[in-house]
Design a protein around this motif. Structure first.
Motif, mmCIF file in Angstrom:
data_model
loop_
_atom_site.group_PDB
_atom_site.id
_atom_site.type_symbol
_atom_site.label_atom_id
_atom_site.label_comp_id
_atom_site.label_asym_id
_atom_site.label_seq_id
_atom_site.Cartn_x
_atom_site.Cartn_y
_atom_site.Cartn_z
ATOM 1 N N PHE A 62 0.841 -1.183 0.000
ATOM 2 C CA PHE A 62 0.000 0.000 0.000
ATOM 3 C C PHE A 62 0.879 1.237 0.000
ATOM 4 O O PHE A 62 2.056 1.181 0.359
ATOM 5 C CB PHE A 62 -0.958 0.020 1.194
ATOM 6 C CG PHE A 62 -0.259 0.142 2.520
ATOM 7 C CD1 PHE A 62 -0.023 1.379 3.081
ATOM 8 C CD2 PHE A 62 0.176 -0.984 3.193
ATOM 9 C CE1 PHE A 62 0.628 1.494 4.300
ATOM 10 C CE2 PHE A 62 0.814 -0.876 4.406
ATOM 11 C CZ PHE A 62 1.041 0.362 4.966
ATOM 12 N N ARG A 63 0.287 2.352 -0.400
ATOM 13 C CA ARG A 63 1.003 3.634 -0.437
ATOM 14 C C ARG A 63 -0.013 4.753 -0.280
ATOM 15 O O ARG A 63 -1.045 4.765 -0.950
ATOM 16 C CB ARG A 63 1.728 3.781 -1.769
ATOM 17 C CG ARG A 63 2.536 5.040 -1.869
ATOM 18 C CD ARG A 63 3.319 5.052 -3.163
ATOM 19 N NE ARG A 63 4.073 6.295 -3.228
ATOM 20 C CZ ARG A 63 4.247 6.988 -4.319
ATOM 21 N NH1 ARG A 63 3.760 6.561 -5.462
ATOM 22 N NH2 ARG A 63 4.926 8.097 -4.296
ATOM 23 N N ARG A 64 0.266 5.673 0.628
ATOM 24 C CA ARG A 64 -0.593 6.827 0.852
ATOM 25 C C ARG A 64 0.269 8.079 0.747
ATOM 26 O O ARG A 64 1.369 8.127 1.289
ATOM 27 C CB ARG A 64 -1.246 6.799 2.234
ATOM 28 C CG ARG A 64 -2.056 5.568 2.529
ATOM 29 C CD ARG A 64 -3.328 5.515 1.702
ATOM 30 N NE ARG A 64 -4.145 4.388 2.070
ATOM 31 C CZ ARG A 64 -4.096 3.197 1.498
ATOM 32 N NH1 ARG A 64 -3.229 2.978 0.542
ATOM 33 N NH2 ARG A 64 -4.887 2.231 1.866
ATOM 34 N N VAL A 65 -0.251 9.092 0.089
ATOM 35 C CA VAL A 65 0.448 10.366 -0.042
ATOM 36 C C VAL A 65 -0.475 11.439 0.534
ATOM 37 O O VAL A 65 -1.634 11.536 0.137
ATOM 38 C CB VAL A 65 0.787 10.678 -1.514
ATOM 39 C CG1 VAL A 65 1.479 12.014 -1.627
ATOM 40 C CG2 VAL A 65 1.653 9.572 -2.105
ATOM 41 N N VAL A 66 0.058 12.219 1.479
ATOM 42 C CA VAL A 66 -0.720 13.255 2.151
ATOM 43 C C VAL A 66 -0.050 14.597 1.902
ATOM 44 O O VAL A 66 1.153 14.744 2.096
ATOM 45 C CB VAL A 66 -0.794 12.971 3.672
ATOM 46 C CG1 VAL A 66 -1.598 14.036 4.379
ATOM 47 C CG2 VAL A 66 -1.363 11.603 3.935
ATOM 48 N N SER A 67 -0.840 15.567 1.501
ATOM 49 C CA SER A 67 -0.329 16.930 1.320
ATOM 50 C C SER A 67 -0.226 17.603 2.686
ATOM 51 O O SER A 67 -1.160 17.526 3.481
ATOM 52 C CB SER A 67 -1.304 17.740 0.477
ATOM 53 O OG SER A 67 -0.827 17.930 -0.793
ATOM 54 N N LEU A 68 0.890 18.235 2.949
ATOM 55 C CA LEU A 68 1.104 18.913 4.221
ATOM 56 C C LEU A 68 1.171 20.416 3.998
ATOM 57 O O LEU A 68 1.533 20.874 2.910
ATOM 58 C CB LEU A 68 2.413 18.437 4.858
ATOM 59 C CG LEU A 68 2.484 16.961 5.208
ATOM 60 C CD1 LEU A 68 3.866 16.619 5.725
ATOM 61 C CD2 LEU A 68 1.430 16.598 6.218
ATOM 62 N N PRO A 69 0.871 21.209 5.027
ATOM 63 C CA PRO A 69 1.011 22.660 4.900
ATOM 64 C C PRO A 69 2.469 23.058 4.686
ATOM 65 O O PRO A 69 3.388 22.294 4.993
ATOM 66 C CB PRO A 69 0.504 23.206 6.241
ATOM 67 C CG PRO A 69 -0.152 22.068 6.929
ATOM 68 C CD PRO A 69 0.326 20.807 6.308
ATOM 69 N N ASP A 70 2.682 24.255 4.189
ATOM 70 C CA ASP A 70 4.038 24.728 3.903
ATOM 71 C C ASP A 70 4.844 25.031 5.161
ATOM 72 O O ASP A 70 6.066 25.104 5.101
ATOM 73 C CB ASP A 70 3.984 25.995 3.043
ATOM 74 C CG ASP A 70 3.464 25.692 1.641
ATOM 75 O OD1 ASP A 70 3.607 24.539 1.203
ATOM 76 O OD2 ASP A 70 2.918 26.603 1.012
ATOM 77 N N ASP A 71 4.186 25.215 6.303
ATOM 78 C CA ASP A 71 4.909 25.621 7.509
ATOM 79 C C ASP A 71 5.382 24.444 8.369
ATOM 80 O O ASP A 71 5.703 24.606 9.529
ATOM 81 C CB ASP A 71 4.069 26.582 8.340
ATOM 82 C CG ASP A 71 2.747 25.985 8.776
ATOM 83 O OD1 ASP A 71 2.421 24.863 8.339
ATOM 84 O OD2 ASP A 71 2.026 26.640 9.552
ATOM 85 N N ILE A 72 5.475 23.242 7.809
ATOM 86 C CA ILE A 72 5.998 22.077 8.532
ATOM 87 C C ILE A 72 7.520 22.075 8.441
ATOM 88 O O ILE A 72 8.093 22.283 7.387
ATOM 89 C CB ILE A 72 5.432 20.772 7.941
ATOM 90 C CG1 ILE A 72 3.921 20.714 8.099
ATOM 91 C CG2 ILE A 72 6.080 19.545 8.571
ATOM 92 C CD1 ILE A 72 3.451 20.681 9.526
ATOM 93 N N ASP A 73 8.167 21.839 9.590
ATOM 94 C CA ASP A 73 9.624 21.769 9.648
ATOM 95 C C ASP A 73 10.070 20.360 9.254
ATOM 96 O O ASP A 73 9.762 19.397 9.962
ATOM 97 C CB ASP A 73 10.099 22.095 11.066
ATOM 98 C CG ASP A 73 11.596 22.078 11.213
ATOM 99 O OD1 ASP A 73 12.299 22.069 10.184
ATOM 100 O OD2 ASP A 73 12.073 22.094 12.362
ATOM 101 N N PRO A 74 10.782 20.195 8.131
ATOM 102 C CA PRO A 74 11.188 18.847 7.706
ATOM 103 C C PRO A 74 12.107 18.149 8.701
ATOM 104 O O PRO A 74 12.135 16.917 8.773
ATOM 105 C CB PRO A 74 11.924 19.076 6.391
ATOM 106 C CG PRO A 74 11.680 20.469 5.996
ATOM 107 C CD PRO A 74 11.194 21.216 7.189
ATOM 108 N N ASP A 75 12.852 18.904 9.503
ATOM 109 C CA ASP A 75 13.742 18.297 10.495
ATOM 110 C C ASP A 75 12.995 17.916 11.772
ATOM 111 O O ASP A 75 13.556 17.237 12.634
ATOM 112 C CB ASP A 75 14.877 19.254 10.829
ATOM 113 C CG ASP A 75 15.755 19.532 9.617
ATOM 114 O OD1 ASP A 75 15.906 18.618 8.776
ATOM 115 O OD2 ASP A 75 16.272 20.657 9.508
#
Length: 73
Positions: free
Chosen positions: A31-44
């Motif tokens: 399975f694979r799910r892709v979720v769009s996240l807001p721009d203000d999420i810190d990748p670290d």
């Protein structure tokens, strides 16, 4: 974008055990799910933990997006 991919396997006995399964309502396979996240999420600031069959994902917002408290004098 947050992508979650994995594979579920069945916990049914192998066919050599001569078990008869009439209905199996559990999805198995990849399975694979892709979720769009807001721009203000810190990748670290992303962490994930798999515990007791549940995937817990924590996302932190960037410091600039955090609400600030201003003291009133």
């Amino acid at each position: 974008m947050l992508t979650i991919a994995g594979e579920r396997t069945t916990d049914l006995p192998p066919r050599e055990a001569k078990a008869t399964v009439h209905i199996n309502e559990r999805f198995t396979g990849r399975f694979r799910r892709v979720v769009s996240l807001p721009d203000d999420i810190d990748p670290d600031g992303v962490s994930a933990e798999y515990r007791d069959g549940v995937l817990h994902i924590s996302l932190k917002r960037q410091e600039a997006a955090q609400p600030r408290r201003i003291a009133i004098q």
